[in-house]
Write an enzyme that holds these catalytic residues in place. Sequence first.
Site, short mmCIF file in Angstrom:
data_model
loop_
_atom_site.label_atom_id
_atom_site.label_comp_id
_atom_site.label_asym_id
_atom_site.label_seq_id
_atom_site.Cartn_x
_atom_site.Cartn_y
_atom_site.Cartn_z
N PHE A 25 0.79 -0.95 -0.02
CA PHE A 25 -0.01 0.00 -0.03
C PHE A 25 0.93 1.22 -0.20
CE2 PHE A 25 -3.36 2.84 1.14
CZ PHE A 25 -4.55 1.96 0.96
N ALA A 59 -0.11 -2.02 5.58
CA ALA A 59 0.73 -2.15 6.98
C ALA A 59 -0.21 -2.82 7.96
CB ALA A 59 0.63 -0.63 7.68
N GLU A 61 -1.20 -5.66 7.65
CA GLU A 61 -0.70 -7.13 7.66
C GLU A 61 0.73 -7.30 8.07
OE1 GLU A 61 -2.55 -5.89 5.09
OE2 GLU A 61 -4.33 -7.09 5.64
N VAL A 84 1.37 4.84 6.29
CA VAL A 84 0.06 4.94 6.47
C VAL A 84 -0.26 6.73 6.40
CG1 VAL A 84 -1.93 4.42 7.81
CG2 VAL A 84 0.08 2.99 8.10
N ILE A 85 -1.02 7.14 5.45
CA ILE A 85 -1.26 8.41 5.26
C ILE A 85 -2.58 8.68 5.41
CG2 ILE A 85 -1.02 10.17 3.47
CD1 ILE A 85 0.78 8.28 1.93
N THR A 89 -7.18 7.75 3.81
CA THR A 89 -8.26 6.95 4.55
C THR A 89 -8.91 7.41 5.89
OG1 THR A 89 -8.84 4.70 5.14
CG2 THR A 89 -6.57 5.39 5.83
N HIS A 91 -9.93 5.33 8.24
CA HIS A 91 -9.30 4.55 9.23
C HIS A 91 -7.83 4.52 9.22
CE1 HIS A 91 -9.69 1.59 5.67
NE2 HIS A 91 -8.52 0.99 6.04
N PHE A 116 10.74 -0.41 13.32
CA PHE A 116 9.55 0.15 12.91
C PHE A 116 10.04 1.18 11.83
CE2 PHE A 116 5.74 2.82 13.69
CZ PHE A 116 4.63 1.95 13.46
N ARG A 130 9.71 12.02 4.05
CA ARG A 130 10.47 10.96 4.92
C ARG A 130 10.93 9.72 4.00
NH1 ARG A 130 7.21 14.23 7.34
NH2 ARG A 130 7.16 14.60 9.84
N1 INI Z 1 -2.36 0.18 4.24
C1 INI Z 1 -1.40 0.94 4.40
O1 INI Z 1 -0.26 0.29 4.56
N2 INI Z 1 -1.23 2.43 4.47
C2 INI Z 1 -2.45 2.84 4.41
O2 INI Z 1 -2.41 4.45 4.48
C3 INI Z 1 -3.82 2.30 4.46
N3 INI Z 1 -5.04 3.09 4.17
O3 INI Z 1 -4.72 4.40 4.10
O4 INI Z 1 -6.06 2.51 4.30
C4 INI Z 1 -3.91 1.09 4.62
N4 INI Z 1 -4.75 0.11 4.17
C5 INI Z 1 -4.66 -1.27 4.06
C6 INI Z 1 -4.59 -2.15 5.29
O5 INI Z 1 -3.31 -1.95 5.75
C7 INI Z 1 -4.99 -3.60 4.92
O6 INI Z 1 -4.12 -4.05 3.78
C8 INI Z 1 -6.52 -3.66 4.48
O7 INI Z 1 -7.36 -3.10 5.45
C9 INI Z 1 -6.82 -5.16 4.29
O8 INI Z 1 -6.62 -5.99 5.47
#
Ligand code: INI
Length: 156
Positions: A25, A59, A61, A84-85, A89, A91, A116, A130
């Site tokens: 992602f 992230a 997973e 993770v931005i 999203t 969530h 990390f 970053r």
């Molecule tokens: N996963 C990320 O690694 N970064 C994100 O910013 C992100 N957003 O924004 O939703 C994100 N979502 C996916 C999540 O990690 C799972 O792969 C998904 O929910 C399936 O389990």
Amino acid sequence: MTDIKTFEGTFNNVGGRYALVVARFNSFVVEALLDGAVDTLVRHGVSRDDIEIVRVPGAWELPVAVKKVLEKRDYDAVVALGAVIRGGTAHFEFVAGEAAKGIAAVQNSTGVPVAFGVLTVDTIEQAIERSGTKAGNKGAEAALCALEMVSLFKAL
Ligand code: INI
């Protein structure tokens, strides 16, 4: 202070085997973190043969993948990489929080250092800053931490 026995890691001839567990992602950012991590390990003398990359969807997973990787294969340290931005999203809090908590839990339960290298930022611009531009490269920093911890654990 010099008379007190002190244990600390160095960056000389650390060696060791490393897993880089990498979220897909936001891959445009995360691939730059991965490049930084590999470059740092290799420039500190780690053989490319002692680095393995494991890819996961996001992230969220990362914790379970790091846990499984350490159950199935032998590494001195793991570097977890992701981005993770918040802008991307609603969530954000769940994904970022669980990634951080889960990775800490695996590190503490296995005793294997898990660096990390997950960006948790508000905007894509901050993520780019970053991942190899004006605020350095968080993947490279995480790899340095992994090296230092491997060296420290050898010294103890
Ligand atoms: N996963 C990320 O690694 N970064 C994100 O910013 C992100 N957003 O924004 O939703 C994100 N979502 C996916 C999540 O990690 C799972 O792969 C998904 O929910 C399936 O389990």
